[in-house]
Design a protein around this motif. Structure first.
Motif, PDB file in Angstrom:
ATOM      1  N   PRO A   1       0.808  -1.225   0.000  1.00 37.04           N
ATOM      2  CA  PRO A   1       0.000   0.000   0.000  1.00 37.04           C
ATOM      3  C   PRO A   1       0.840   1.273   0.000  1.00 37.04           C
ATOM      4  N   GLU A   2       2.110   1.175   0.434  1.00 34.82           N
ATOM      5  CA  GLU A   2       2.972   2.355   0.429  1.00 34.82           C
ATOM      6  C   GLU A   2       3.315   2.815  -0.985  1.00 34.82           C
ATOM      7  N   ALA A   3       3.073   1.951  -1.959  1.00 34.14           N
ATOM      8  CA  ALA A   3       3.368   2.312  -3.342  1.00 34.14           C
ATOM      9  C   ALA A   3       2.283   3.179  -3.966  1.00 34.14           C
ATOM     10  N   LYS A   4       1.119   3.255  -3.350  1.00 31.39           N
ATOM     11  CA  LYS A   4      -0.025   3.925  -3.972  1.00 31.39           C
ATOM     12  C   LYS A   4       0.267   5.368  -4.386  1.00 31.39           C
ATOM     13  N   PRO A   5       0.873   6.207  -3.529  1.00 35.75           N
ATOM     14  CA  PRO A   5       1.131   7.598  -3.964  1.00 35.75           C
ATOM     15  C   PRO A   5       2.074   7.674  -5.169  1.00 35.75           C
ATOM     16  N   ILE A   6       3.061   6.781  -5.222  1.00 32.42           N
ATOM     17  CA  ILE A   6       3.979   6.786  -6.366  1.00 32.42           C
ATOM     18  C   ILE A   6       3.234   6.390  -7.632  1.00 32.42           C
ATOM     19  N   LEU A   7       2.443   5.326  -7.549  1.00 28.91           N
ATOM     20  CA  LEU A   7       1.695   4.885  -8.718  1.00 28.91           C
ATOM     21  C   LEU A   7       0.740   5.974  -9.197  1.00 28.91           C
ATOM     22  N   GLU A   8       0.055   6.614  -8.272  1.00 26.76           N
ATOM     23  CA  GLU A   8      -0.896   7.666  -8.640  1.00 26.76           C
ATOM     24  C   GLU A   8      -0.184   8.846  -9.303  1.00 26.76           C
ATOM     25  N   SER A   9       1.048   9.133  -8.880  1.00 23.90           N
ATOM     26  CA  SER A   9       1.790  10.243  -9.486  1.00 23.90           C
ATOM     27  C   SER A   9       2.120   9.958 -10.941  1.00 23.90           C
ATOM     28  N   TYR A  10       2.082   8.685 -11.325  1.00 25.36           N
ATOM     29  CA  TYR A  10       2.303   8.291 -12.716  1.00 25.36           C
ATOM     30  C   TYR A  10       0.982   7.974 -13.426  1.00 25.36           C
ATOM     31  N   GLY A  11      -0.122   8.304 -12.791  1.00 22.84           N
ATOM     32  CA  GLY A  11      -1.426   8.081 -13.403  1.00 22.84           C
ATOM     33  C   GLY A  11      -1.896   6.643 -13.359  1.00 22.84           C
ATOM     34  N   ILE A  12      -1.293   5.835 -12.498  1.00 18.17           N
ATOM     35  CA  ILE A  12      -1.665   4.423 -12.401  1.00 18.17           C
ATOM     36  C   ILE A  12      -2.612   4.273 -11.227  1.00 18.17           C
ATOM     37  N   THR A  13      -3.893   4.126 -11.513  1.00 17.49           N
ATOM     38  CA  THR A  13      -4.910   4.081 -10.460  1.00 17.49           C
ATOM     39  C   THR A  13      -5.838   2.875 -10.575  1.00 17.49           C
ATOM     40  N   GLY A  14      -5.723   2.118 -11.663  1.00 15.49           N
ATOM     41  CA  GLY A  14      -6.640   1.002 -11.890  1.00 15.49           C
ATOM     42  C   GLY A  14      -6.117  -0.308 -11.337  1.00 15.49           C
ATOM     43  N   ASP A  15      -6.756  -1.385 -11.767  1.00 17.11           N
ATOM     44  CA  ASP A  15      -6.421  -2.724 -11.288  1.00 17.11           C
ATOM     45  C   ASP A  15      -5.436  -3.446 -12.191  1.00 17.11           C
ATOM     46  N   SER A  16      -5.025  -2.800 -13.288  1.00 16.08           N
ATOM     47  CA  SER A  16      -4.117  -3.466 -14.211  1.00 16.08           C
ATOM     48  C   SER A  16      -3.141  -2.466 -14.807  1.00 16.08           C
ATOM     49  N   VAL A  17      -2.087  -2.989 -15.392  1.00 12.09           N
ATOM     50  CA  VAL A  17      -1.096  -2.177 -16.111  1.00 12.09           C
ATOM     51  C   VAL A  17      -0.861  -2.824 -17.470  1.00 12.09           C
ATOM     52  N   GLU A  18      -0.340  -2.033 -18.416  1.00  6.98           N
ATOM     53  CA  GLU A  18      -0.114  -2.523 -19.776  1.00  6.98           C
ATOM     54  C   GLU A  18       1.314  -2.200 -20.205  1.00  6.98           C
ATOM     55  N   PRO A  19       2.288  -2.922 -19.660  1.00  6.21           N
ATOM     56  CA  PRO A  19       3.684  -2.616 -19.996  1.00  6.21           C
ATOM     57  C   PRO A  19       4.016  -2.953 -21.439  1.00  6.21           C
ATOM     58  N   PRO A  20       4.787  -2.087 -22.104  1.00  5.53           N
ATOM     59  CA  PRO A  20       5.252  -2.405 -23.457  1.00  5.53           C
ATOM     60  C   PRO A  20       6.296  -3.509 -23.414  1.00  5.53           C
ATOM     61  N   CYS A  21       6.537  -4.129 -24.558  1.00  6.26           N
ATOM     62  CA  CYS A  21       7.552  -5.176 -24.695  1.00  6.26           C
ATOM     63  C   CYS A  21       8.521  -4.759 -25.798  1.00  6.26           C
ATOM     64  N   ASN A  22       9.784  -4.542 -25.421  1.00  2.00           N
ATOM     65  CA  ASN A  22      10.790  -4.031 -26.351  1.00  2.00           C
ATOM     66  C   ASN A  22      11.887  -5.068 -26.580  1.00  2.00           C
ATOM     67  N   VAL A  23      11.887  -5.663 -27.743  1.00  2.00           N
ATOM     68  CA  VAL A  23      12.949  -6.593 -28.130  1.00  2.00           C
ATOM     69  C   VAL A  23      14.109  -5.772 -28.702  1.00  2.00           C
ATOM     70  N   THR A  24      15.337  -6.162 -28.369  1.00  3.69           N
ATOM     71  CA  THR A  24      16.517  -5.442 -28.845  1.00  3.69           C
ATOM     72  C   THR A  24      17.163  -6.187 -30.001  1.00  3.69           C
ATOM     73  N   LEU A  25      17.463  -5.450 -31.076  1.00  4.91           N
ATOM     74  CA  LEU A  25      18.161  -5.972 -32.256  1.00  4.91           C
ATOM     75  C   LEU A  25      19.492  -5.242 -32.374  1.00  4.91           C
ATOM     76  N   TYR A  26      20.588  -6.008 -32.434  1.00  2.00           N
ATOM     77  CA  TYR A  26      21.932  -5.430 -32.533  1.00  2.00           C
ATOM     78  C   TYR A  26      22.615  -5.958 -33.773  1.00  2.00           C
ATOM     79  N   ARG A  27      23.125  -5.039 -34.600  1.00  2.00           N
ATOM     80  CA  ARG A  27      23.801  -5.425 -35.843  1.00  2.00           C
ATOM     81  C   ARG A  27      25.153  -4.720 -35.919  1.00  2.00           C
ATOM     82  N   ASP A  28      26.219  -5.514 -36.078  1.00  3.94           N
ATOM     83  CA  ASP A  28      27.556  -4.936 -36.134  1.00  3.94           C
ATOM     84  C   ASP A  28      28.239  -5.141 -37.483  1.00  3.94           C
ATOM     85  N   GLY A  29      27.477  -5.573 -38.484  1.00  2.00           N
ATOM     86  CA  GLY A  29      28.034  -5.829 -39.800  1.00  2.00           C
ATOM     87  C   GLY A  29      28.411  -7.278 -40.016  1.00  2.00           C
ATOM     88  N   THR A  30      28.628  -7.992 -38.921  1.00  2.06           N
ATOM     89  CA  THR A  30      28.905  -9.434 -38.985  1.00  2.06           C
ATOM     90  C   THR A  30      27.793 -10.224 -38.330  1.00  2.06           C
TER      91      THR A  30
END
Length: 302
Positions: A57-86
């Motif tokens: 429950p101590e997290a509630k003020p932090i979450l609210e400051s980021y606009g997170i007030t509901g029962d769920s979150v929708e985190p993005p998924c970022n795959v990393t692609l690295y190309r060095d020429g080889t």
């Protein structure tokens, strides 16, 4: 070191029995690293109960400051692609079609960059959770990236490949364990393992960052004078993980160890001032860590 941002719009996709979704934005970022290039590719997003962030429950003020007030979150998924020429290296492969209908979009993002699965020379896993591993096989249970060498940290590989994990993991993650076991059994003879501190490919150093999973790995990437740090899920969001890094995270399998790892890693990254790539961080996942009093803040590169 040059940052660019692009947004790739693709056509609507069907989601199960639902009507067609709106056109999806596969936001990505690019980091030029001397003679190499690093891109982040969107695999879509997850939809998770707020308990996967925290039930403190101590997290509630932090979450609210980021606009997170509901029962769920929708985190993005970022795959990393690295190309060095080889080498053409994917760090994680997304969810595939079997986890959540909002995820599994990596192929569309790769297609937009004109990178084909057969172009990938190495697949490197941070850990064995569904949104990082399950996209490794096609619909016929064949390796999707057929020409690639697959690599995973030794401790992580042995944990998910152990059938006893199904009996010891908590109830909410048993499907994670079953899905990882099936895929890694199919790939067992094709996966190379590595340990903490190893240079797994030229300029790519593995760093053990356990807690989210027992053998979670992050990666320090260097090319010439440029560097970046791929954190995977060692830092799993841009709000609570930075503002209260010592607070237990619901998504960590070992919350105490995860918090210990997170505190040390944030200190390292803020000190070294490296660009970071986070799998679930916003705006493509590329940014930096800055100190904010006794805590930290995430600064995206946009």
């Amino acid at each position: 070191m040059t940052f660019t941002r692009r947004t790739i719009l693709r056509g609507g996709l069907a989601m199960g029995a639902m009507t067609a979704l709106p056109r999806l934005s596969f936001a990505a970022q690019t980091l030029e690293m001397g003679s190499a290039r690093l891109d982040t590719l969107s695999d879509g997003n997850l939809v998770l109960p707020i308990g996967f962030v925290t039930d403190n429950p101590e997290a509630k003020p932090i979450l609210e400051s980021y606009g997170i007030t509901g029962d769920s979150v929708e985190p993005p998924c970022n795959v990393t692609l690295y190309r060095d020429g080889t080498n053409t290296v994917l760090f994680d492969v997304g969810s595939g079609n079997d986890f959540m209908p909002s995820a599994g979009k990596l192929m569309e993002a790769m297609d937009a960059l004109e990178v084909a699965p057969e172009d990938v020379t190495h697949v490197v896993f941070t850990h064995g959770h569904p949104d990082h591993l399950w996209g490794v096989l096609d619909d016929f249970d064949e390796p999707f990236f057929a020409n690639a060498e697959h690599m995973m940290g030794k401790d992580e590989f042995e944990y998910w490949l152990n059938p006893e994990t199904l009996d010891t993991i908590d109830q909410g993650r048993k499907t994670f364990a079953a899905g990882a076991l099936r895929r890694l059994q199919i790939l067992e003879d094709q996966i190379a393992t590595f340990g903490d501190g190893e240079e797994i490919l030229p300029g790519i150093l593995a760093q053990m960052t356990p807690g989210h999973t027992p053998g979670h790995m992050s990666f320090h990437v260097k090319n010439g004078e440029t560097q970046a740090f791929i954190v995977g899920d060692a830092i799993v969001n841009h709000y609570l993980a930075f503002a209260a890094p010592g607070m237990a995270a619901g998504s960590d399998q070992n919350p105490d160890l995860g918090a210990e790892t997170r505190v040390a890693l944030l200190d390292q990254l803020a000190t070294d001032k490296l660009p970071i790539i986070g799998y679930h961080l916003p705006e493509g996942g590329l940014g930096r860590v800055e100190r904010d009093g006794d805590a930290y803040r995430y600064v995206p590169e946009v």
